[in-house]
Design a protein around this motif. Structure first.
Motif, PDB file in Angstrom:
ATOM      1  N   ASP A 117      14.376  -1.377 -18.239  1.00  0.00           N
ATOM      2  CA  ASP A 117      13.693  -2.663 -18.350  1.00  0.00           C
ATOM      3  C   ASP A 117      12.368  -2.553 -19.094  1.00  0.00           C
ATOM      4  O   ASP A 117      12.024  -3.419 -19.911  1.00  0.00           O
ATOM      5  CB  ASP A 117      13.451  -3.257 -16.961  1.00  0.00           C
ATOM      6  N   THR A 125      24.025  -5.676 -17.296  1.00  0.00           N
ATOM      7  CA  THR A 125      24.373  -6.250 -15.993  1.00  0.00           C
ATOM      8  C   THR A 125      25.587  -5.604 -15.348  1.00  0.00           C
ATOM      9  O   THR A 125      25.639  -5.486 -14.128  1.00  0.00           O
ATOM     10  CB  THR A 125      24.632  -7.762 -16.135  1.00  0.00           C
ATOM     11  N   SER A 157      15.741  -8.718 -15.521  1.00  0.00           N
ATOM     12  CA  SER A 157      16.756  -8.322 -14.524  1.00  0.00           C
ATOM     13  C   SER A 157      16.747  -9.242 -13.304  1.00  0.00           C
ATOM     14  O   SER A 157      16.947  -8.797 -12.170  1.00  0.00           O
ATOM     15  CB  SER A 157      16.535  -6.863 -14.073  1.00  0.00           C
ATOM     16  N   GLY A 174      17.998  -1.919 -13.676  1.00  0.00           N
ATOM     17  CA  GLY A 174      16.765  -2.021 -14.449  1.00  0.00           C
ATOM     18  C   GLY A 174      16.179  -0.716 -14.920  1.00  0.00           C
ATOM     19  O   GLY A 174      14.956  -0.608 -15.080  1.00  0.00           O
TER      20      GLY A 174
END
Length: 535
Positions: free
Chosen positions: A286, A277, A332, A283
């Motif tokens: 991801d 984060t 995300s 992302g």
């Protein structure tokens, strides 16, 4: 901010400083067990109180950064170039849940030590090492730079090496060697990542790094993120980096296994959340995390199905449920992060409780093997202590496990991608199989008569404590019939109550995790607290 920041500063250092001071004092007072116990409980209790106050203050006033001996490059001693401790809603919540667990487990260990603390038991070294572990865990949640996070990992890992091999039995030493080797590899990868990060950005402060990484080429950022993910993934036991855990944790004493299972992997999950984060938003990894989360869920729970020892079974479920947390992180989204944070808190409490209950089962029945257990339902107290967290782990409504899983499934459906839907399906399958393995333990260990167990006539020589009792004995010939000391039962009951409280106050807690997720997705709040106007 309308509060005297000295309060924030004091509360921020207490969870690390007091356990470290307590570790030194208990080491000196090794010949005075009562003083050792009083110091350990007081230090961790004070850390818990400070963590609760930090939780309130971060919720009311926002993120706070403490620069310990730092400077800003212009001669001012309030900058980020030094040790930076950062308290925000996520770190404060992790501190509160962790110190609850650490306090209950040390009370459990004290109760066990009073009962089993003979001259052969290494009790004088247990509490200093445990307090050092506490300091490492707490500092990891507050660390505001990569190197301080690395030091925190090394402190808790060094302590865990000692705790894992207490008693020096063949099984514990064998497991300890494996654990040390894997941890050293993880630390070396992390150290390499720190070197790469400094070479790329010229800083190790997380806030400064987050700003400077915006100007770094995507290929460099991706490579750096991959290195850190491998290091943190080993510590968090994310598949395929999780094979070390089921062979290491079950050999340790009950209090050690409980705190390892509850906390150590969650420090790795916390580090992944921070990196995902703050340092590498957007992302980019991801898909990798989603695939890893799905495989972690399924491989872990299939491994649990094949186990005949409750400790190993729970170790595999521990790996499996790490997949839920990775699932929430990899989405995300604010709702996915909120669900992941809630599930981390839930899992810390429930998994720790189950391992404490296993310690009681070993004392009551002389074994943790399903091949030997049976008839434990004759003890309603023990049955209740197992049943509540078992149902919670299995995700039966209205427990917090069900609430956390529903939140993650809803976040997955909101994402709507094919991979997210696969994770949703995997989450449901994993939850059902978790309930199956918990029901299997219940039917074999509690409902079935012990005479029907394949090895029901055998038991361990004595109750397992810091030093293992070698060999088997006929169950009816045990000198200690396995009565459960009140000092072990009460902390276990407190952990069960804490898990139920997470269910009762799930609404306010989810409001808090939503706010924490909002802070994580808006990194400017973190950056402003650490860097002020210097960025």
């Amino acid at each position: 901010m309308t509060i005297d920041t000295s309060w924030f500063a004091t509360l921020t250092i207490i969870p690390t400083l007091l356990p470290l001071a307590g570790a030194a004092l208990t080491l000196v007072m090794g010949r005075s067990p009562r003083i050792q116990r009083a110091v350990a409980v007081t230090a961790i209790g004070a850390a818990f109180v400070a963590s609760c106050l930090l939780l309130y203050l971060t919720d009311k006033y926002g993120t706070y950064a403490l620069h310990v001996g730092g400077w800003d490059g212009k001669g001012y001693t309030n900058g980020p170039l030094g040790i930076t401790l950062v308290a925000d809603q996520l770190s404060a919540l992790m501190l509160v849940v962790s110190t609850v667990v650490l306090l209950c487990v040390v009370l459990y260990a004290v109760g066990q030590g009073i009962r089993d603390g003979t001259t052969e038991q290494p009790v004088s070294i247990f509490l200093p090492t445990y307090l050092a572990l506490t300091a490492g865990v707490c500092n990891a949640f507050l660390a505001g730079d990569l190197f301080n996070l690395y030091v925190s990992f090394e402190v808790l890992l060094a302590a865990s090496f000692v705790l894992l091999t207490l008693g020096a039995s063949a099984d514990r030493v064998r497991a300890g060697v494996s654990y040390v080797l894997v941890s050293m590899v993880s630390s070396l990868i992390f150290l390499a990542g720190i070197g790469f990060a400094y070479a790329a950005t010229g800083t190790l402060n997380l806030a400064q790094m987050a700003v400077r990484l915006q100007d770094i080429p995507d290929g460099t950022k991706g490579a750096l993120y991959a290195v850190l993910l491998v290091a943190f993934g080993i510590k968090a036991a994310v598949f395929p980096l999780s094979t070390w855990l089921p062979d290491s944790y079950p050999t340790a004493p009950a209090p050690v296994t409980a705190v390892f299972a509850g906390l150590l992997t969650k420090v790795g999950v916390y580090a992944i959340i921070r990196a995902h984060t703050l340092l590498f938003p957007g992302g980019s990894m991801d898909t990798v995390l989603l695939v890893a989360g799905l495989l972690t869920m399924l491989v872990g729970i299939f491994g649990a199905i094949a186990q005949a020892d409750i400790k190993r079974l729970l170790s595999f479920t521990l790996v499996s449920h790490i997949g839920y947390m990775i699932f929430g992180i990899a989405l995300s989204s604010r709702f996915g992060l909120s669900g992941a944070i809630f599930y981390v808190a839930h899992h810390i409490l429930v998994q720790t409780t189950l391992f404490l209950v296993v310690g009681l089962i070993e004392r009551q029945a002389g074994s943790a093997s399903l091949r030997r257990l049976g008839g434990l339902a004759a003890s309603p107290l023990l049955a209740g202590l197992f049943l509540i967290p078992a149902l919670n782990l299995g995700g039966i409504p209205p427990f917090s496990g069900f609430i956390g899983k529903v939140a993650l499934i809803e976040a997955g459906t909101q994402d709507g991608s094919v991979l997210a839907w696969l994770l949703v399906a995997g989450s449901v399958v994993t939850s059902l199989l978790t309930l199956y393995v918990m029901a299997r333990v219940w039917t074999k260990a509690f409902w079935r008569p012990r005479a029907d167990a394949p090895e029901g006539d055998l038991a361990d020589t004595g109750p397992s404590a810091l030093v293992e009792e070698e060999g088997d004995i006929a169950f009816g010939d045990r000198a200690d019939v396995g009565r459960m000391p009140i000092g072990m039962v009460v902390p276990t009951m407190l952990m069960v109550v804490a898990g139920v409280a997470l269910t009762v106050w799930a609404g306010p807690i989810f409001d808090f995790t939503n706010n924490a997720a909002a802070e994580l997705t808006d990194s400017s709040l973190y950056l402003d607290a650490v860097l002020g106007g210097s960025r």
